[in-house]
Motif scaffolding. Structure first.
Motif, PDB file in Angstrom:
ATOM      1  N   GLU A 199       0.839  -1.192   0.000  1.00 47.02           N
ATOM      2  CA  GLU A 199       0.000   0.000   0.000  1.00 47.02           C
ATOM      3  C   GLU A 199       0.877   1.245   0.000  1.00 47.02           C
ATOM      4  N   GLY A 200       0.722   2.069  -1.037  1.00 49.81           N
ATOM      5  CA  GLY A 200       1.546   3.258  -1.159  1.00 49.81           C
ATOM      6  C   GLY A 200       1.005   4.444  -0.405  1.00 49.81           C
ATOM      7  N   ALA A 201      -0.317   4.506  -0.230  1.00 47.34           N
ATOM      8  CA  ALA A 201      -0.948   5.609   0.485  1.00 47.34           C
ATOM      9  C   ALA A 201      -2.342   5.168   0.902  1.00 47.34           C
ATOM     10  N   HIS A 202      -2.876   5.860   1.905  1.00 43.91           N
ATOM     11  CA  HIS A 202      -4.235   5.594   2.367  1.00 43.91           C
ATOM     12  C   HIS A 202      -5.074   6.842   2.116  1.00 43.91           C
ATOM     13  N   LEU A 203      -6.038   6.731   1.216  1.00 48.82           N
ATOM     14  CA  LEU A 203      -6.920   7.848   0.915  1.00 48.82           C
ATOM     15  C   LEU A 203      -8.247   7.650   1.647  1.00 48.82           C
ATOM     16  N   PRO A 204      -8.796   8.698   2.258  1.00 50.61           N
ATOM     17  CA  PRO A 204      -9.991   8.524   3.099  1.00 50.61           C
ATOM     18  C   PRO A 204     -11.302   8.401   2.341  1.00 50.61           C
ATOM     19  N   ALA A 205     -11.334   8.784   1.069  1.00 52.73           N
ATOM     20  CA  ALA A 205     -12.603   8.802   0.339  1.00 52.73           C
ATOM     21  C   ALA A 205     -13.199   7.402   0.258  1.00 52.73           C
ATOM     22  N   LYS A 206     -14.437   7.276   0.677  1.00 50.78           N
ATOM     23  CA  LYS A 206     -15.135   5.996   0.661  1.00 50.78           C
ATOM     24  C   LYS A 206     -16.124   5.972  -0.495  1.00 50.78           C
ATOM     25  N   THR A 207     -16.202   4.853  -1.176  1.00 50.53           N
ATOM     26  CA  THR A 207     -17.147   4.704  -2.288  1.00 50.53           C
ATOM     27  C   THR A 207     -18.404   4.008  -1.785  1.00 50.53           C
ATOM     28  N   TYR A 208     -19.548   4.605  -2.096  1.00 44.96           N
ATOM     29  CA  TYR A 208     -20.842   4.063  -1.676  1.00 44.96           C
ATOM     30  C   TYR A 208     -21.567   3.471  -2.875  1.00 44.96           C
ATOM     31  N   TYR A 239      -9.052  10.115  -9.792  1.00 40.50           N
ATOM     32  CA  TYR A 239     -10.465  10.488  -9.690  1.00 40.50           C
ATOM     33  C   TYR A 239     -11.272   9.240  -9.349  1.00 40.50           C
ATOM     34  N   LEU A 240     -12.031   9.305  -8.255  1.00 44.36           N
ATOM     35  CA  LEU A 240     -12.804   8.178  -7.755  1.00 44.36           C
ATOM     36  C   LEU A 240     -14.292   8.466  -7.901  1.00 44.36           C
ATOM     37  N   VAL A 241     -15.009   7.524  -8.502  1.00 34.25           N
ATOM     38  CA  VAL A 241     -16.439   7.673  -8.758  1.00 34.25           C
ATOM     39  C   VAL A 241     -17.216   6.887  -7.707  1.00 34.25           C
ATOM     40  N   THR A 242     -18.220   7.514  -7.112  1.00 26.44           N
ATOM     41  CA  THR A 242     -19.041   6.852  -6.106  1.00 26.44           C
ATOM     42  C   THR A 242     -20.510   6.894  -6.498  1.00 26.44           C
ATOM     43  N   GLY A 243     -21.268   5.922  -5.987  1.00 23.01           N
ATOM     44  CA  GLY A 243     -22.715   5.975  -6.081  1.00 23.01           C
ATOM     45  C   GLY A 243     -23.272   6.717  -4.881  1.00 23.01           C
ATOM     46  N   VAL A 620      -1.057   0.331  -9.099  1.00 20.33           N
ATOM     47  CA  VAL A 620      -2.451  -0.070  -9.302  1.00 20.33           C
ATOM     48  C   VAL A 620      -3.340   0.640  -8.288  1.00 20.33           C
ATOM     49  N   VAL A 621      -4.493   1.119  -8.754  1.00 22.43           N
ATOM     50  CA  VAL A 621      -5.509   1.702  -7.871  1.00 22.43           C
ATOM     51  C   VAL A 621      -6.804   0.928  -8.064  1.00 22.43           C
ATOM     52  N   ILE A 622      -7.384   0.458  -6.960  1.00 17.50           N
ATOM     53  CA  ILE A 622      -8.653  -0.274  -6.995  1.00 17.50           C
ATOM     54  C   ILE A 622      -9.682   0.514  -6.199  1.00 17.50           C
ATOM     55  N   ASN A 623     -10.836   0.757  -6.791  1.00 16.16           N
ATOM     56  CA  ASN A 623     -11.943   1.396  -6.084  1.00 16.16           C
ATOM     57  C   ASN A 623     -12.803   0.302  -5.473  1.00 16.16           C
ATOM     58  N   ASN A 624     -13.079   0.420  -4.178  1.00 18.46           N
ATOM     59  CA  ASN A 624     -13.781  -0.620  -3.433  1.00 18.46           C
ATOM     60  C   ASN A 624     -15.138  -0.131  -2.955  1.00 18.46           C
ATOM     61  N   ILE A 625     -16.138  -1.001  -3.032  1.00 20.48           N
ATOM     62  CA  ILE A 625     -17.477  -0.663  -2.555  1.00 20.48           C
ATOM     63  C   ILE A 625     -17.500  -0.620  -1.030  1.00 20.48           C
ATOM     64  N   ASP A 626     -18.111   0.448  -0.486  1.00 24.01           N
ATOM     65  CA  ASP A 626     -18.281   0.633   0.963  1.00 24.01           C
ATOM     66  C   ASP A 626     -16.953   0.641   1.703  1.00 24.01           C
ATOM     67  N   ASP A 627     -15.896   1.103   1.028  1.00 20.16           N
ATOM     68  CA  ASP A 627     -14.554   1.160   1.600  1.00 20.16           C
ATOM     69  C   ASP A 627     -13.756   2.242   0.879  1.00 20.16           C
ATOM     70  N   PRO A 628     -12.659   2.694   1.476  1.00 25.04           N
ATOM     71  CA  PRO A 628     -11.729   3.548   0.736  1.00 25.04           C
ATOM     72  C   PRO A 628     -11.026   2.747  -0.353  1.00 25.04           C
TER      73      PRO A 628
END
Length: 737
Positions: A199-208, A239-243, A620-628
């Motif tokens: 893990e290179g960094a921890h970003l707080p944005a959570k995807t819903y 850029y992170l896309v959330t519902g 690599v960047v992975i966007n996770n549901i209900d998680d950062p």
């Protein structure tokens, strides 16, 4: 016998033999008592009827494939369509000695399709291909229904049942029948793993993505991610896309998309609001491209927004002002798209030097359906789950032609890109699979045949997925396609395709045989067994260890939130991602030995690769549901060399999207493509990265833009990024570092 005719006959023989093997396998399963107990006489009747229907379905698919194969004569096309009509008519006939395994509505549709085929006057494969898509989708529904009868009550994959038998019948996602593929050991499997991800960094944005119980299919497929340098400082931003979220009473709770500015050194700053891209819609995915040719990357965001939705959407085009901010120009540009949009790509469809836009769409549904959804299906005698997509109405994909002055017009039908089957579209890959200088399109469809559109070079396309061998897998079965990518994994200078799929089904690799035809190489390439118990979304071909061979990464995660309550099923909601290294002839799964970053279990969706720290290897960047999100830094320690190429045009398509970049180093040729969109609703780095292994000498580069024009650059130094200007008088390379 001519060469083309011989090839058609050979393909017919293979398809028939494959169909008979599948039918024989089903009958064998019945014979050895793998099915739920039933009275002996009834079981025998059901087995015979099921085998008969499967044989008819396979024969019809085979004949449709014959009719659309390049090189088929007019007589062969007509004969194949007539034979397919007869098989479909028999499939839809009323059974004499058994209860029908097909619902009345489906049999009516099949009879109508048989009549259409019988009256078909198309005399060439290209015209025939335009009419077979919807019929192929009907046949896939029939196959799912027939095999679903087998699966009910069983404890292996593919098993759906209804908790309320009187309800309208809906299916789930396509999955396989039978046991997991055998894992064939290889001497390379135990070799050292030269690459580590942390893990290179921890970003707080959570995807819903809806509520915690995931009652509606909309709540399963959020979370694209885009990696692009929005401010031109040489560092990739995220850029992170959330519902939206949902309360216990199913009320919507809006959340904002997030733009992280890369400050260097794995530090990021949230600039979403300041930049004007903090969209609070039910977001799906994103892609980037310079649509107005001003030298700045613009951002397109796909959303779920039915007609009449208040607030932001449907879909948003953010124009980059060049001062660190964006403006919403959706209405002015004419690229709003109501409904549920998913994957997207900017690409030069007609070779005129500007970027057009393709948008995939999924299920036609409403806010009211979301608010009142119930989980009325049962998965493998375990959890109650959402309905769909099978049985739900789909939505046609859209194509927007760039007409200049910052404006587009919707021109889907005019360009031959009509999605008449209204398949459930997800991932979109713009790739020149036949190497003719014009960009083609591959669309991953969920539980429907995939689409492959061949660019004819005049701005028009033809649908060739069935004839090319990528609409269905090697079992003649549509899979639940989620994400996709294209890359030359075997070094033959032809673009192959990879597809992620549903749980208890293998992911697929389609090996490009000759620029026109593909074969399902999932088993021989070694990806079938390691992916069978996962549910895949984002994916990418990239050279993780810089040895000159493209590796594979898969982002995984389930959609059934309470699957963990049923350990006997062997499935988990949170799943680890996977890295498969390329040995030259096949892939080996090294996920358990590739560092702590690969041991993180989350509900992955969108995934993108790019060089976030400009050190020459791809992160690599992975966007996770209900998680950062998960940010994985590539810490490979191979000592291998590399080169990166950033083509720049002087006008129009400034970032050379759609360009094919080929390098030659130490006698070895490698190819990459500059692409907008891809993976699962995501955007990768627009720079082309190549591993050189131990080679430290000069590198020759050739770049071909859409339309066919070429530029050559000789003797470039390795271990650096080269920004190459594609001008009328191309000069020496400008080194990025």
């Amino acid at each position: 016998m001519g060469q083309n005719e011989g090839r058609v006959d050979a393909n017919v023989d293979r398809a028939i033999r494959r169909g008979r093997r599948i039918v024989a396998a089903v009958v064998a399963m019945l014979a050895v008592g793998l099915l739920a107990p039933a009275p002996h006489a009834r079981q025998a009747v059901d087995a015979k009827e099921r085998a008969r229907l499967l044989e008819l379905q396979r024969a019809a698919v085979t004949q449709l494939q014959n009719a659309t194969r390049p090189g088929a004569t007019s007589d062969q096309v007509r004969d194949s369509l007539l034979d397919a009509s007869k098989q479909i008519q028999a499939l839809a006939a009323d059974p004499q000695n058994a209860k029908s395994m097909l619902p009345d509505s489906l049999r009516i549709d099949l009879r109508r399709a048989a009549g259409d085929l019988a009256s078909q006057t198309a005399a060439d494969p290209q015209r025939a291909a335009t009419t077979t898509g919807p019929i192929l989708a009907l046949l896939e529904q029939a196959r799912s229904q027939i095999e679903g009868e087998v699966a009910l009550g069983l404890t292996f994959q593919g098993s759906y049942s209804q908790s309320k038998p009187k309800e309208q019948a809906y299916g789930g996602h396509a999955s396989a029948m039978g046991p997991a593929p055998a894992n064939t050991p290889s001497p390379d499997d135990g070799a050292p793993v030269p690459v580590t991800f942390e893990e290179g960094a921890h970003l707080p944005a959570k995807t819903y993505c809806g509520g915690p119980t995931k009652d509606h299919i909309l709540e399963s497929a959020c979370g694209g991610v885009a990696l692009f340098d929005y401010d031109g400082d040489g560092l990739l931003d995220i850029y992170l896309v959330t519902g939206a979220g949902l309360t216990a009473t199913r009320d919507r709770v809006p959340h904002h998309n997030t733009l992280y500015h890369n400050l260097g050194g794995w530090k990021f700053e949230d600039v979403s609001k300041k930049a004007g891209v903090d969209l609070a819609a039910w977001g799906s995915g994103a892609c980037v491209g310079d649509f107005d040719g001003d030298g700045r990357l613009d951002l397109y965001v796909t959303t779920f927004a039915p007609e009449g939705t208040p607030g932001p959407g449907p879909n948003v085009l953010f124009r980059n002002r060049g001062d660190g901010t964006f403006e919403d120009v959706t209405a002015r540009a004419g690229v709003g798209a109501a409904g549920w949009s998913t994957g997207c790509t900017f690409f030069d469809a007609d070779g005129d030097g500007d970027l057009d836009l393709y948008v995939a769409r999924y299920v036609n549904t409403t806010w009211d359906s979301l608010a009142h959804a119930e989980r009325s299906l049962i998965w493998r005698n375990g959890p109650h789950i959402m309905v769909g997509p099978a049985g739900l109405p789909g939505e046609s994909d859209l194509f927007f032609e760039n007409v200049g002055n910052g404006k587009f017009v919707e021109a889907t039908d005019a360009h031959g890109l009509t999605d008449s089957s209204k398949a459930y579209g997800f991932g979109v890959v713009a790739t020149d699979y036949d190497d003719d200088g014009f960009v083609d399109l591959f669309v991953a469809n969920d539980s429907n045949p995939n689409l492959l559109y061949h660019n004819l070079g005049n701005g028009k396309f033809e649908s060739v997925g069935l004839a090319a061998g990528v609409a269905l897998n090697g079992d003649a079965r549509a899979q639940a396609g989620m994400g996709a990518d294209a890359g030359d994994y075997d070094g033959d200078s032809r673009m192959d395709l990879v597809l992620t799929t549903f749980a208890h089904d293998r992911y697929s690799i389609y090996h490009n045989l000759d620029g026109s035809h593909f074969e399902d190489a999932s088993v021989s390439a070694g990806i079938a067994a390691p992916t069978f118990d996962r549910m895949g979304w984002g994916t990418a071909f990239f050279d993780a260890d810089l040895d000159g061979k493209l590796d594979l990464f898969f982002a995984n995660g389930h959609i059934f939130a309470d699957i963990d309550k049923f350990p006997q099923l062997g499935e988990t909601y949170r799943q680890k991602n996977q890295l498969l290294l390329n040995t030259g002839t096949r892939f080996r799964d090294v996920s358990e030995r590739a560092g702590p970053g690969l041991q993180i279990a989350r509900v992955g969706r969108g995934m993108a690769v790019g060089d976030l720290d400009n050190d020459g290897d791809l992160d690599v960047v992975i966007n996770n549901i209900d998680d950062p999100p998960t940010l994985l830094e590539n810490r490979q320690s191979t000592g291998h060399h590399w080169i990166a190429i950033e083509p720049r045009s002087t006008a129009g398509n400034r970032f050379a999207i759609g360009a094919r970049v080929a390098i030659t180093a130490a006698g070895q040729k490698q190819i990459r493509e500059i692409r907008s969109g891809g993976s699962f609703l995501s955007q990768n780095d627009l720079r082309a990265y190549f591993g050189l292994g131990d080679y430290a000498g000069p590198v020759d580069v050739e770049i071909r833009m859409p339309g066919g024009r070429n530029w050559q650059f000789k003797q470039l130094q390795g271990n650096r990024l080269h920004t190459l200007t594609l001008s009328d008088t191309a000069g020496p390379a400008k080194a990025g570092r």
